[in-house]
Write a protein that holds these residues in place. Structure first.
Motif, PDB file in Angstrom:
ATOM      1  N   GLY A 294       0.804  -0.964  -0.087  1.00  0.00           N
ATOM      2  CA  GLY A 294       0.228   0.171  -0.001  1.00  0.00           C
ATOM      3  C   GLY A 294       0.873   0.990  -0.197  1.00  0.00           C
ATOM      4  N   ASN A 295       1.986   1.656   0.453  1.00  0.00           N
ATOM      5  CA  ASN A 295       2.995   2.173  -0.034  1.00  0.00           C
ATOM      6  C   ASN A 295       3.898   3.009  -1.194  1.00  0.00           C
ATOM      7  OD1 ASN A 295       2.853   2.293   3.057  1.00  0.00           O
ATOM      8  ND2 ASN A 295       4.652   2.036   3.859  1.00  0.00           N
ATOM      9  N   PHE A 296       2.709   3.059  -1.952  1.00  0.00           N
ATOM     10  CA  PHE A 296       2.182   3.276  -3.426  1.00  0.00           C
ATOM     11  C   PHE A 296       1.808   3.963  -3.799  1.00  0.00           C
ATOM     12  CE2 PHE A 296       1.597   2.109  -7.794  1.00  0.00           C
ATOM     13  CZ  PHE A 296       2.588   2.840  -8.327  1.00  0.00           C
ATOM     14  N   ASP A 297       2.525   5.300  -4.470  1.00  0.00           N
ATOM     15  CA  ASP A 297       0.354   5.790  -5.232  1.00  0.00           C
ATOM     16  C   ASP A 297       1.730   6.140  -6.600  1.00  0.00           C
ATOM     17  OD1 ASP A 297      -1.143   6.736  -6.085  1.00  0.00           O
ATOM     18  OD2 ASP A 297      -1.147   8.985  -3.784  1.00  0.00           O
ATOM     19  N   PHE A 298       0.271   6.325  -7.228  1.00  0.00           N
ATOM     20  CA  PHE A 298       1.247   7.165  -8.800  1.00  0.00           C
ATOM     21  C   PHE A 298       0.211   8.806  -9.371  1.00  0.00           C
ATOM     22  CE2 PHE A 298      -0.463   7.629 -13.438  1.00  0.00           C
ATOM     23  CZ  PHE A 298       0.904   7.648 -13.516  1.00  0.00           C
ATOM     24  N   VAL A 299       0.490   8.771 -10.189  1.00  0.00           N
ATOM     25  CA  VAL A 299       0.175  10.279  -9.902  1.00  0.00           C
ATOM     26  C   VAL A 299       0.989  10.250 -11.122  1.00  0.00           C
ATOM     27  CG1 VAL A 299       1.085  13.671  -9.224  1.00  0.00           C
ATOM     28  CG2 VAL A 299       0.768  12.109  -7.703  1.00  0.00           C
TER      29      VAL A 299
ATOM     30  N   ARG B 222       2.904  19.363  -8.562  1.00  0.00           N
ATOM     31  CA  ARG B 222       3.875  19.158  -7.929  1.00  0.00           C
ATOM     32  C   ARG B 222       3.343  19.460  -6.633  1.00  0.00           C
ATOM     33  NH1 ARG B 222       7.131  22.656  -4.124  1.00  0.00           N
ATOM     34  NH2 ARG B 222       9.302  21.998  -4.246  1.00  0.00           N
ATOM     35  N   GLU B 223       2.495  19.886  -6.246  1.00  0.00           N
ATOM     36  CA  GLU B 223       1.706  20.211  -5.258  1.00  0.00           C
ATOM     37  C   GLU B 223       1.102  18.661  -4.505  1.00  0.00           C
ATOM     38  OE1 GLU B 223       1.699  22.468  -2.798  1.00  0.00           O
ATOM     39  OE2 GLU B 223       3.357  23.559  -4.017  1.00  0.00           O
ATOM     40  N   GLU B 224       0.923  18.178  -5.341  1.00  0.00           N
ATOM     41  CA  GLU B 224       0.209  16.900  -5.225  1.00  0.00           C
ATOM     42  C   GLU B 224       0.713  15.518  -5.234  1.00  0.00           C
ATOM     43  OE1 GLU B 224      -2.308  13.303  -7.861  1.00  0.00           O
ATOM     44  OE2 GLU B 224      -2.555  15.512  -8.410  1.00  0.00           O
ATOM     45  N   ILE B 225       2.561  15.659  -5.428  1.00  0.00           N
ATOM     46  CA  ILE B 225       3.435  15.195  -5.429  1.00  0.00           C
ATOM     47  C   ILE B 225       3.735  15.465  -3.940  1.00  0.00           C
ATOM     48  CG2 ILE B 225       5.828  14.208  -6.015  1.00  0.00           C
ATOM     49  CD1 ILE B 225       5.442  14.762  -8.864  1.00  0.00           C
ATOM     50  N   LEU B 226       4.190  16.578  -3.561  1.00  0.00           N
ATOM     51  CA  LEU B 226       4.422  16.844  -1.864  1.00  0.00           C
ATOM     52  C   LEU B 226       3.154  16.317  -1.187  1.00  0.00           C
ATOM     53  CD1 LEU B 226       5.522  20.580  -2.203  1.00  0.00           C
ATOM     54  CD2 LEU B 226       6.655  18.420  -2.605  1.00  0.00           C
ATOM     55  N   ASP B 227       2.028  16.691  -1.291  1.00  0.00           N
ATOM     56  CA  ASP B 227       0.518  15.404  -0.514  1.00  0.00           C
ATOM     57  C   ASP B 227       0.989  14.411  -0.651  1.00  0.00           C
ATOM     58  OD1 ASP B 227      -0.243  18.629   0.067  1.00  0.00           O
ATOM     59  OD2 ASP B 227      -1.664  18.171  -2.162  1.00  0.00           O
ATOM     60  N   VAL B 228       1.604  13.373  -2.338  1.00  0.00           N
ATOM     61  CA  VAL B 228       1.618  12.156  -1.695  1.00  0.00           C
ATOM     62  C   VAL B 228       2.479  11.539  -0.388  1.00  0.00           C
ATOM     63  CG1 VAL B 228       2.265   9.908  -2.647  1.00  0.00           C
ATOM     64  CG2 VAL B 228       0.609  11.734  -3.654  1.00  0.00           C
TER      65      VAL B 228
END
Length: 380
Positions: free
Chosen positions: A222-227, A237-243
């Motif tokens: 679960g410690n994986f996310d795709f942007v 960039r803000e979405e990456i920082l949130d992740v």
């Protein structure tokens, strides 16, 4: 001149008179003809080709009269057909090369999405330990242990990727690098992986009929996310920082932004490349530009000269710092295109990393000019 044959002039005239020209022998003529045969053969081929193209143009003109189509349109259709033929030939060459590539066979046998995973595997398990060993030996001989007489953080580990790292993969599709990283991280030790790409990773993988996304999720617990999006855009960039914040990305002590520890990645990797045009110089320069954007995103655009930094900060509205944690590492692919073109990237890397190396993995094809820039121990 005196008519006396015993005169001095009569004695020297035969020696100063011009010799008659030599006529080539039959052997020399044959050799000359043989030497000129390739030249005349090429002339015949060229004349035949010109005559054939002339006949084709005449046929297209006659066809235009019967079909009421313009000659330019018919020429365009003919050029498209010729280009399709050339593309077919290049496709055959590519298929032949793929069939003989041992890394392609290995990727198919081990169910990897591409052969690129073996490049990262070699850098992580072979190239990186070799660089650390060479640096330790050099420092020992010079009785010197890096800046401020301290051992570099990278010298304490045997591989580039550590189980507890937070890794950011820029240009992740088709997922080969992300899948390999997921096998080296440990979610129980707060290891996390964030993948970014313009293409939707799930849709791309579904087209290839693979299950890479589910395999990454299984490895990472679960410690994986795709942007999806362009990482140079502020919203992405803000979405990456949130992740990164959600995964608890490592942050420097005292680096507080809006009451939260500013999220950071321990390692930023990039194997991305633009859509190729077919011109090697143009493709190399465009890939180099992507690599410059990646390092600017990782450590901030202050690593470049002042004019570039001011221009970038003016476009973004403010000058943002990078997402790489202090002591972190950066790995990016580029194509060799001359020192004068690579100087900005190399100078920027040397300003912010203790050590900078250029790597050519064996898994990379010999005829390819691709290289990998590895920056270690980020200085903030």
């Amino acid at each position: 001149v005196s008519q006396d044959k015993n005169c001095y002039y009569h004695s020297i005239l035969p020696s100063i008179q011009p010799k008659p020209t030599m006529v080539p022998t039959s052997t020399k003529r044959i050799k000359l003809a043989e030497a000129l045969q390739p030249f005349f053969r090429s002339l015949r081929k060229r004349s035949t080709k010109l005559h054939s193209s002339y006949q084709q143009r005449q046929q297209r003109r006659q066809l235009c009269r019967h079909t009421n189509q313009s000659f330019l349109l018919q020429s365009h259709i003919h050029n498209q057909q010729q280009h399709r033929h050339r593309s077919t030939q290049s496709s055959r060459t590519w298929l032949t090369r793929q069939s003989k590539d041992p890394y392609v066979h290995r990727a198919q046998e081990e169910n990897w999405p591409s052969r690129a995973a073996f490049k990262l595997e070699e850098i992580n398990e072979i190239q990186f330990p070799s660089l650390v060993a060479k640096r330790k030996k050099r420092n020992k001989n010079q009785n010197y242990r890096g800046k401020n007489n301290k051992i570099n953080n990278s010298d304490k580990r045997q591989t580039l990727i550590q189980p507890s790292m937070c890794v950011l993969d820029l240009g992740a599709a088709p997922g080969g690098w992300s899948l390999y990283v997921s096998t080296k991280l440990d979610a129980s030790k707060n290891g996390a992986l964030v993948a970014v790409d313009l293409l939707s990773l799930d849709e791309y993988l579904q087209m290839q009929s693979t299950d890479v996304s589910s395999r990454i999720m299984e490895n990472m617990s679960g410690n994986f996310d795709f942007v999806q999006g362009d990482f140079t855009q502020r919203e992405v960039r803000e979405e990456i920082l949130d992740v990164l914040r959600r995964f608890g990305g490592n942050g420097a002590e005292g680096d507080i932004r809006e009451g939260l520890v500013y999220p950071r990645a321990d390692l930023v990797i990039s194997d991305m490349a633009p859509n190729f045009t077919g011109d090697s110089i143009t493709d190399a320069l465009r890939t180099l530009h992507l690599c410059e954007q990646a390092i600017g995103f990782s450590v901030g655009y202050e690593c470049f000269d002042q004019s570039y930094s001011k221009q970038k900060s003016r476009q973004d509205g403010k000058n943002d710092s990078g997402v790489l944690a202090p002591g972190g590492a950066f790995l990016c692919k580029y194509f060799s295109c001359g020192r004068e073109n690579e100087s900005d990237l190399m100078d920027a890397a040397k300003r912010v990393f203790k050590t900078v190396d250029v790597i050519k993995p064996k898994a990379s094809r010999k005829e390819s000019s691709e290289m990998y820039l590895l920056g270690l121990d980020y200085l903030q």
